[in-house]
Design a protein around this motif. Structure first.
Motif, mmCIF file in Angstrom:
data_model
loop_
_atom_site.group_PDB
_atom_site.id
_atom_site.type_symbol
_atom_site.label_atom_id
_atom_site.label_comp_id
_atom_site.label_asym_id
_atom_site.label_seq_id
_atom_site.Cartn_x
_atom_site.Cartn_y
_atom_site.Cartn_z
ATOM 1 N N VAL A 190 0.843 -1.209 0.000
ATOM 2 C CA VAL A 190 0.000 0.000 0.000
ATOM 3 C C VAL A 190 0.879 1.261 0.000
ATOM 4 N N ILE A 191 1.816 1.337 0.933
ATOM 5 C CA ILE A 191 2.648 2.534 1.068
ATOM 6 C C ILE A 191 3.775 2.524 0.034
ATOM 7 N N ASP B 130 10.509 -6.514 -3.359
ATOM 8 C CA ASP B 130 9.459 -7.242 -2.633
ATOM 9 C C ASP B 130 9.826 -8.716 -2.644
ATOM 10 N N GLY C 150 4.889 1.479 11.348
ATOM 11 C CA GLY C 150 4.703 0.163 11.969
ATOM 12 C C GLY C 150 5.936 -0.361 12.686
ATOM 13 N N ASP D 159 -7.438 -1.220 5.025
ATOM 14 C CA ASP D 159 -7.329 -0.506 3.753
ATOM 15 C C ASP D 159 -8.307 -1.118 2.756
ATOM 16 N N GLN E 146 -5.355 7.601 4.766
ATOM 17 C CA GLN E 146 -4.242 6.853 5.369
ATOM 18 C C GLN E 146 -3.245 6.294 4.368
HETATM 19 N N1 LIG Z 1 -1.562 1.023 5.096
HETATM 20 C C1 LIG Z 1 -1.595 2.222 5.644
HETATM 21 O O1 LIG Z 1 -2.613 2.894 5.610
HETATM 22 C C2 LIG Z 1 -0.344 2.772 6.314
HETATM 23 C C3 LIG Z 1 -0.290 4.158 6.562
HETATM 24 C C4 LIG Z 1 0.882 4.700 7.131
HETATM 25 C C5 LIG Z 1 1.932 3.871 7.484
HETATM 26 N N2 LIG Z 1 1.838 2.525 7.260
HETATM 27 C C6 LIG Z 1 3.015 1.701 7.617
HETATM 28 O O2 LIG Z 1 3.725 1.411 6.410
HETATM 29 C C7 LIG Z 1 4.346 0.125 6.529
HETATM 30 C C8 LIG Z 1 3.888 -0.751 5.373
HETATM 31 O O3 LIG Z 1 2.469 -0.920 5.472
HETATM 32 P P1 LIG Z 1 1.594 -1.326 4.199
HETATM 33 O O4 LIG Z 1 0.175 -1.072 4.581
HETATM 34 O O5 LIG Z 1 2.150 -0.693 2.971
HETATM 35 O O6 LIG Z 1 1.836 -2.907 4.168
HETATM 36 P P2 LIG Z 1 1.564 -3.914 2.953
HETATM 37 O O7 LIG Z 1 1.318 -5.248 3.567
HETATM 38 O O8 LIG Z 1 0.555 -3.355 1.998
HETATM 39 O O9 LIG Z 1 2.976 -3.930 2.187
HETATM 40 C C9 LIG Z 1 4.129 -4.502 2.722
HETATM 41 C C10 LIG Z 1 4.909 -5.120 1.572
HETATM 42 O O10 LIG Z 1 6.191 -5.533 2.057
HETATM 43 C C11 LIG Z 1 6.502 -6.760 1.426
HETATM 44 N N3 LIG Z 1 7.553 -7.434 2.188
HETATM 45 C C12 LIG Z 1 7.440 -8.254 3.268
HETATM 46 N N4 LIG Z 1 8.665 -8.644 3.679
HETATM 47 C C13 LIG Z 1 9.577 -8.035 2.860
HETATM 48 C C14 LIG Z 1 10.984 -8.014 2.785
HETATM 49 N N5 LIG Z 1 11.727 -8.715 3.648
HETATM 50 N N6 LIG Z 1 11.570 -7.246 1.822
HETATM 51 C C15 LIG Z 1 10.844 -6.548 0.931
HETATM 52 N N7 LIG Z 1 9.479 -6.531 0.953
HETATM 53 C C16 LIG Z 1 8.862 -7.261 1.909
HETATM 54 C C17 LIG Z 1 5.163 -7.514 1.375
HETATM 55 O O11 LIG Z 1 5.179 -8.543 0.396
HETATM 56 C C18 LIG Z 1 4.218 -6.363 0.993
HETATM 57 O O12 LIG Z 1 4.102 -6.201 -0.415
HETATM 58 C C19 LIG Z 1 3.996 -0.405 7.925
HETATM 59 O O13 LIG Z 1 5.024 -0.020 8.817
HETATM 60 C C20 LIG Z 1 2.713 0.355 8.253
HETATM 61 O O14 LIG Z 1 2.499 0.473 9.639
HETATM 62 C C21 LIG Z 1 0.732 1.964 6.653
#
Ligand SMILES: NC(=O)c1ccc[n+]([C@@H]2O[C@H](COP(=O)([O-])OP(=O)(O)OC[C@H]3O[C@@H](n4cnc5c(N)ncnc54)[C@H](O)[C@@H]3O)[C@@H](O)[C@H]2O)c1
Length: 339
Positions: free
Chosen positions: A11-12, A33, A112, A173, A301
């Motif tokens: 997502v981010i 990824d 996170g 989300d 978000q």
């Molecule tokens: N979703 C939101 O609304 C939001 C908003 C602000 C901050 N955040 C923070 O952003 C961070 C990511 O959240 P998200 O919602 O994007 O998560 P997400 O699950 O959508 O994305 C995470 C990605 O990381 C990948 N991944 C896992 N292990 C990995 C590795 N070792 N190397 C490379 N890639 C790897 C996963 O396959 C996935 O595609 C978290 O810390 C979260 O707290 C999220």
């Protein structure tokens, strides 16, 4: 050109990649990824506008078997860039840090991760200068990013000794299934981490608050009550918010009835994925409680943290060394302006 890599294309991460690619003075070297997730499949179907690196080389075939081109490993990406934006699943960033340290590559982590992952807990408007030259920065979470934008803007204009808030938090989300199919509100332990995080970045503000999870996906809403040092009224607050490029003032009267209206409006603007970088404040929500002022803000978000992440790249790599110049450059390239 500052060379930037993104770890985690979720997502981010997808939005960080787009945001960095839009900066005229940064080069997005690639994204990393681990698996053929939907965003990774969409990247391939779009013809790989960004190079993809695998974070788990021994499982590279998970990607290549699906016809997804892989340009190398995360370890190689880390060596090619000046700074990594780590948007992996919460907790993975701390593990990736070992790789960043091995190659002396700077990194920005997301909300996170625990605070000890970084030297500086960062917000582009509230403490840009603390990030200047730092090796490891952690961004505030989505709610905290938006909340601090509003409180910092008021603080700089009239001083803020105290604030309290209710956070109405979207539970998942759009597209998520892992939180279940819910129809209930859930109350968190007080004080909320967002209030505590605000105090870490703005220690002169006493902040507290309650958070309530709600089964919606398009944005959180926060209703801060703010005590100010100098007198404030609705007109003054509107003036402060109108002058802030990352705060959008909207009106119920114009049809902005709530979080869903803002998501729909972002789609009507043609913004990719229905993203909005700005928080929004409802003009008709602004109300006095004695000398204190109260208002409601919308936090989109999925996109709200992108500008502050790019500010973090600017601060850490000393592309700019003041909040004014750093945030202005980010805003210019992301086409964010005061309105
Ligand atoms: N979703 C939101 O609304 C939001 C908003 C602000 C901050 N955040 C923070 O952003 C961070 C990511 O959240 P998200 O919602 O994007 O998560 P997400 O699950 O959508 O994305 C995470 C990605 O990381 C990948 N991944 C896992 N292990 C990995 C590795 N070792 N190397 C490379 N890639 C790897 C996963 O396959 C996935 O595609 C978290 O810390 C979260 O707290 C999220």
């Amino acid at each position: 050109m500052t060379k930037v890599g993104v770890a985690g294309y979720g997502v981010i991460g997808q939005r960080l990649a787009d945001g960095v690619a839009a900066q005229g003075d940064m080069e997005l070297v690639g994204v990393a990824d681990v698996a053929p997730t939907l965003p990774v499949r969409a990247l391939a179907e779009r013809g790989m506008p960004y190079k993809l690196f695998t974070a788990v080389p021994e499982k590279k075939n998970l990607l290549t078997d699906e016809g997804i081109p892989v340009s190398g490993t995360l370890e190689e990406l880390v060596q090619e860039v000046d700074i990594m934006l780590d948007a992996t699943s919460a907790g993975i960033g701390a593990k990736n840090k070992e790789l960043y340290q091995k190659y002396n590559t700077k990194a920005v982590f997301q909300g996170g991760e625990t605070n000890d992952v970084a030297d500086v807990f960062f917000h582009g408007y509230a403490n840009f200068e603390k990030g200047v030259g730092a090796d490891y920065l952690k961004l505030t979470s989505c709610n905290t990013t938006g909340l601090i934008r509003a409180i910092d803007a008021i603080d700089r204009a009239v001083g803020v000794p105290r604030t309290a808030m209710t956070i109405i938090r979207r539970v998942a989300d759009p597209g998520d299934y892992h939180r279940g199919l819910t129809n209930a509100l859930k109350v968190d332990h007080a004080p909320s981490h967002q209030a505590e995080d605000l105090m870490t970045i703005m220690p002169h503000v006493a902040a507290t608050g309650i958070l309530i999870h709600t089964p919606v996906t398009h944005g959180h809403i926060i209703t801060p009550v703010v005590t100010t040092r100098d007198k404030i009224n609705k007109e003054k607050l509107l003036e402060i918010f109108h002058a802030h490029p990352r705060i959008r003032v909207v009106r119920l009267e114009d049809g902005f009835l709530g979080n869903a209206s803002l998501f729909k409006y972002a789609r009507d603007l043609g913004n990719p994925r229905g993203d909005m970088y700005e928080i929004a404040v409802w003009e008709e929500s602004i109300v006095m409680s004695g000398d204190d002022i109260m208002f409601a803000i919308n936090i989109p978000q999925e996109a709200v943290v992108i500008p502050e992440n790019i500010d973090a790249v600017r601060a850490a790599t000393k592309m700019q060394t003041t909040r004014e110049t750093g945030t202005a450059k980010t805003n210019e390239y992301l086409k964010i302006k005061a309105r």
